[in-house]
Design a protein around this motif. Structure first.
Motif, PDB file in Angstrom:
ATOM      1  N   ALA A  61      43.468 -30.389  58.929  1.00  0.00           N
ATOM      2  CA  ALA A  61      42.131 -30.283  58.970  1.00  0.00           C
ATOM      3  C   ALA A  61      41.950 -29.168  60.346  1.00  0.00           C
ATOM      4  CB  ALA A  61      41.602 -31.785  59.522  1.00  0.00           C
ATOM      5  N   GLN A  62      43.206 -29.170  61.062  1.00  0.00           N
ATOM      6  CA  GLN A  62      42.869 -28.064  62.212  1.00  0.00           C
ATOM      7  C   GLN A  62      43.029 -26.604  61.862  1.00  0.00           C
ATOM      8  OE1 GLN A  62      45.800 -29.241  65.189  1.00  0.00           O
ATOM      9  NE2 GLN A  62      45.516 -31.379  64.569  1.00  0.00           N
ATOM     10  N   LEU A  63      43.653 -26.237  60.758  1.00  0.00           N
ATOM     11  CA  LEU A  63      44.061 -25.319  60.255  1.00  0.00           C
ATOM     12  C   LEU A  63      43.229 -24.414  59.339  1.00  0.00           C
ATOM     13  CD1 LEU A  63      48.078 -25.599  59.662  1.00  0.00           C
ATOM     14  CD2 LEU A  63      46.683 -24.458  61.550  1.00  0.00           C
ATOM     15  N   TYR A  64      42.513 -25.297  58.404  1.00  0.00           N
ATOM     16  CA  TYR A  64      41.981 -24.678  57.354  1.00  0.00           C
ATOM     17  C   TYR A  64      40.313 -25.014  57.404  1.00  0.00           C
ATOM     18  CZ  TYR A  64      46.533 -24.278  55.413  1.00  0.00           C
ATOM     19  OH  TYR A  64      47.868 -24.229  54.959  1.00  0.00           O
ATOM     20  N   LYS A  65      39.468 -24.062  57.314  1.00  0.00           N
ATOM     21  CA  LYS A  65      38.218 -24.387  57.663  1.00  0.00           C
ATOM     22  C   LYS A  65      37.540 -24.757  56.290  1.00  0.00           C
ATOM     23  CE  LYS A  65      37.929 -21.020  61.358  1.00  0.00           C
ATOM     24  NZ  LYS A  65      37.511 -19.750  61.949  1.00  0.00           N
ATOM     25  N   ASP A  66      38.012 -24.346  55.255  1.00  0.00           N
ATOM     26  CA  ASP A  66      37.121 -24.707  53.953  1.00  0.00           C
ATOM     27  C   ASP A  66      38.183 -25.338  52.943  1.00  0.00           C
ATOM     28  OD1 ASP A  66      38.738 -22.419  53.295  1.00  0.00           O
ATOM     29  OD2 ASP A  66      37.192 -21.436  52.239  1.00  0.00           O
ATOM     30  N   TRP A  67      37.426 -25.626  51.944  1.00  0.00           N
ATOM     31  CA  TRP A  67      38.305 -26.419  50.739  1.00  0.00           C
ATOM     32  C   TRP A  67      37.745 -25.757  49.505  1.00  0.00           C
ATOM     33  CZ3 TRP A  67      42.358 -29.430  49.601  1.00  0.00           C
ATOM     34  CH2 TRP A  67      42.218 -29.872  48.328  1.00  0.00           C
ATOM     35  N   ASN A  68      38.274 -25.041  48.727  1.00  0.00           N
ATOM     36  CA  ASN A  68      37.769 -24.630  47.233  1.00  0.00           C
ATOM     37  C   ASN A  68      38.768 -24.588  46.228  1.00  0.00           C
ATOM     38  OD1 ASN A  68      38.444 -21.591  46.989  1.00  0.00           O
ATOM     39  ND2 ASN A  68      37.546 -21.351  48.888  1.00  0.00           N
ATOM     40  N   ASN A  69      38.444 -24.372  45.065  1.00  0.00           N
ATOM     41  CA  ASN A  69      39.286 -24.440  43.835  1.00  0.00           C
ATOM     42  C   ASN A  69      39.355 -22.850  43.537  1.00  0.00           C
ATOM     43  OD1 ASN A  69      37.452 -27.240  43.887  1.00  0.00           O
ATOM     44  ND2 ASN A  69      39.712 -27.205  44.001  1.00  0.00           N
ATOM     45  N   ARG A  70      39.104 -21.853  44.172  1.00  0.00           N
ATOM     46  CA  ARG A  70      38.867 -20.534  43.273  1.00  0.00           C
ATOM     47  C   ARG A  70      39.996 -19.656  43.626  1.00  0.00           C
ATOM     48  NH1 ARG A  70      34.060 -20.609  46.263  1.00  0.00           N
ATOM     49  NH2 ARG A  70      34.824 -19.112  47.754  1.00  0.00           N
ATOM     50  N   TYR A  71      40.913 -19.936  44.537  1.00  0.00           N
ATOM     51  CA  TYR A  71      42.037 -19.297  44.789  1.00  0.00           C
ATOM     52  C   TYR A  71      43.187 -19.868  45.149  1.00  0.00           C
ATOM     53  CZ  TYR A  71      40.850 -20.217  49.758  1.00  0.00           C
ATOM     54  OH  TYR A  71      40.782 -20.687  50.787  1.00  0.00           O
ATOM     55  N   ALA A  72      44.554 -19.244  44.568  1.00  0.00           N
ATOM     56  CA  ALA A  72      45.504 -19.675  44.861  1.00  0.00           C
ATOM     57  C   ALA A  72      45.950 -19.720  46.216  1.00  0.00           C
ATOM     58  CB  ALA A  72      46.862 -19.052  44.085  1.00  0.00           C
ATOM     59  N   HIS A  73      45.697 -18.722  47.023  1.00  0.00           N
ATOM     60  CA  HIS A  73      46.075 -18.537  48.415  1.00  0.00           C
ATOM     61  C   HIS A  73      45.213 -17.435  48.976  1.00  0.00           C
ATOM     62  CE1 HIS A  73      48.682 -15.301  46.983  1.00  0.00           C
ATOM     63  NE2 HIS A  73      49.193 -16.054  46.057  1.00  0.00           N
ATOM     64  N   ARG A  74      44.847 -17.630  50.200  1.00  0.00           N
ATOM     65  CA  ARG A  74      44.088 -16.490  51.112  1.00  0.00           C
ATOM     66  C   ARG A  74      44.657 -16.754  52.209  1.00  0.00           C
ATOM     67  NH1 ARG A  74      37.953 -17.029  50.880  1.00  0.00           N
ATOM     68  NH2 ARG A  74      38.216 -16.232  48.598  1.00  0.00           N
ATOM     69  N   ALA A  75      45.396 -15.473  52.782  1.00  0.00           N
ATOM     70  CA  ALA A  75      46.003 -15.520  54.161  1.00  0.00           C
ATOM     71  C   ALA A  75      45.002 -15.457  55.328  1.00  0.00           C
ATOM     72  CB  ALA A  75      46.808 -14.044  54.301  1.00  0.00           C
ATOM     73  N   THR A  76      44.975 -16.304  56.063  1.00  0.00           N
ATOM     74  CA  THR A  76      44.177 -16.174  57.513  1.00  0.00           C
ATOM     75  C   THR A  76      45.180 -16.258  58.714  1.00  0.00           C
ATOM     76  OG1 THR A  76      44.315 -18.772  57.656  1.00  0.00           O
ATOM     77  CG2 THR A  76      42.533 -17.668  56.456  1.00  0.00           C
ATOM     78  N   GLU A  77      44.655 -16.049  59.826  1.00  0.00           N
ATOM     79  CA  GLU A  77      45.476 -15.920  61.098  1.00  0.00           C
ATOM     80  C   GLU A  77      46.689 -17.299  61.341  1.00  0.00           C
ATOM     81  OE1 GLU A  77      46.842 -13.977  64.531  1.00  0.00           O
ATOM     82  OE2 GLU A  77      45.364 -13.442  62.930  1.00  0.00           O
ATOM     83  N   LEU A  78      47.600 -16.755  61.583  1.00  0.00           N
ATOM     84  CA  LEU A  78      48.557 -17.800  61.699  1.00  0.00           C
ATOM     85  C   LEU A  78      48.684 -18.331  63.235  1.00  0.00           C
ATOM     86  CD1 LEU A  78      51.824 -16.538  59.720  1.00  0.00           C
ATOM     87  CD2 LEU A  78      50.772 -18.842  59.564  1.00  0.00           C
TER      88      LEU A  78
END
Length: 310
Positions: A61-78
């Motif tokens: 919950a702290q790491l991911y801002k959204d939830w969707n079923n459109r993409y397998a993976h999308r890199a965000t800031e580590l």
């Protein structure tokens, strides 16, 4: 005469009493049914609330801002560092054989581990979580599943023959999510397994030891500054067998000469080879190769494909 009349009266009373028992029982069940239904609803609601509380307090919950079923993976800031809880895990497959490591391969980045499985083998969720993607990709993962776990990881399971879960479904570690296969961009039945943090692929060997069917510890501490060095060390320690790696680097097809587990041996298909040629070379039969690999005699083998021959 009076005695007979008394007997008849008692018998009639007994019959009437017995007849009322089922009716009373039915009335009790009828009254109980709404209560049971309410209790079931309460239990379901309590379970949902418990899951929601777990998710709200979970690292994901702290790491991911959204939830969707459109993409397998999308890199965000580590994050600079992040502790991943590896407790309460399940190995995705009981297979101990790694056929391809994480890292550079054939001029491109291979972002997971390839684990030898057969078509129809059960593939399981690695941790508790929620299924985000269930899809087919012809030129990539084939039939694949993406799960977002409470510990912050997302795992991807590719090339399966069949899905056993649906998007947005809650799963527990060990739940069956699919069956092993050879779909998509694949040269033989295997499981392509990825571990991602914030959409960025991490080496699964940092967390999973397939040879020993275990995780590497209770937690894995990801650190940006030392990740590359640790990833290389993990591949050396828990990646593909060194002899197998050497055989691949030399484009050898003699894997079975070097890699054995009891009487289990494997052959890497070379360009132009057929099942008949492999059977002759390995001193076995086409029927046995087909049976061991769950394939048909008319199947055309592909260069690079790994086949078990004993």
């Amino acid at each position: 005469m009076q005695f007979k009349k008394t007997i008849k009266t008692l018998a009639l009373t007994a019959v009437m009493a017995l007849a009322t028992v089922p009716a009373a029982a039915q009335d009790l069940l009828a009254r109980q049914a709404p209560v049971d239904k309410k209790l079931k609803a309460v239990d379901t609601l309590a379970l949902r609330e418990l899951i929601q509380r777990e998710q709200a307090g979970a690292p994901s919950a702290q790491l991911y801002k959204d939830w969707n079923n459109r993409y397998a993976h999308r890199a965000t800031e580590l994050p600079d560092s992040f502790s991943i809880n590896l407790k309460h895990f399940c190995m995705p497959t009981s297979s101990r054989i790694i056929t391809s490591n994480f890292g550079s391969r054939w001029g491109r980045m291979h972002k997971g581990l390839d684990i030898k499985v057969y078509i129809g083998d059960t593939i399981r969720a690695a941790f508790d979580g929620k299924v985000r993607i269930v899809r087919y990709e012809a030129n990539g993962y084939g039939n694949y599943v993406v799960i977002r776990h409470n510990n912050g990881l997302e795992t991807i399971y590719g090339h399966m023959s069949k899905h056993l879960v649906a998007e947005n479904e809650q799963v527990r570690a060990g739940d069956p999510i699919g069956l092993g296969g050879n779909t998509g961009r694949s040269t033989g039945s295997h499981l392509h397994f990825e571990t991602r943090l914030c959409g960025v692929a991490l080496n699964p060997a940092l967390m999973f030891d397939f040879r020993n069917q275990d995780v590497t510890g209770d937690t894995y501490l990801f650190r940006k500054e030392s990740y590359n060095r640790e990833s290389l060390a993990a591949t050396r320690q828990r990646g593909k067998n060194d002899d197998l790696a050497a055989a691949n680097d030399n484009n050898s097809n003699n894997i079975g000469d070097n890699v054995e587990s009891g009487d289990v041996r494997y052959h890497k298909v070379a360009k132009g080879e057929t099942l008949a040629a492999i059977a002759r070379k390995r001193g076995t039969t086409i029927d046995k190769i087909c049976k061991l690999n769950h394939i048909s005699k008319n199947m055309r083998v592909k260069p690079g494909q790994i086949l078990r021959y004993s």
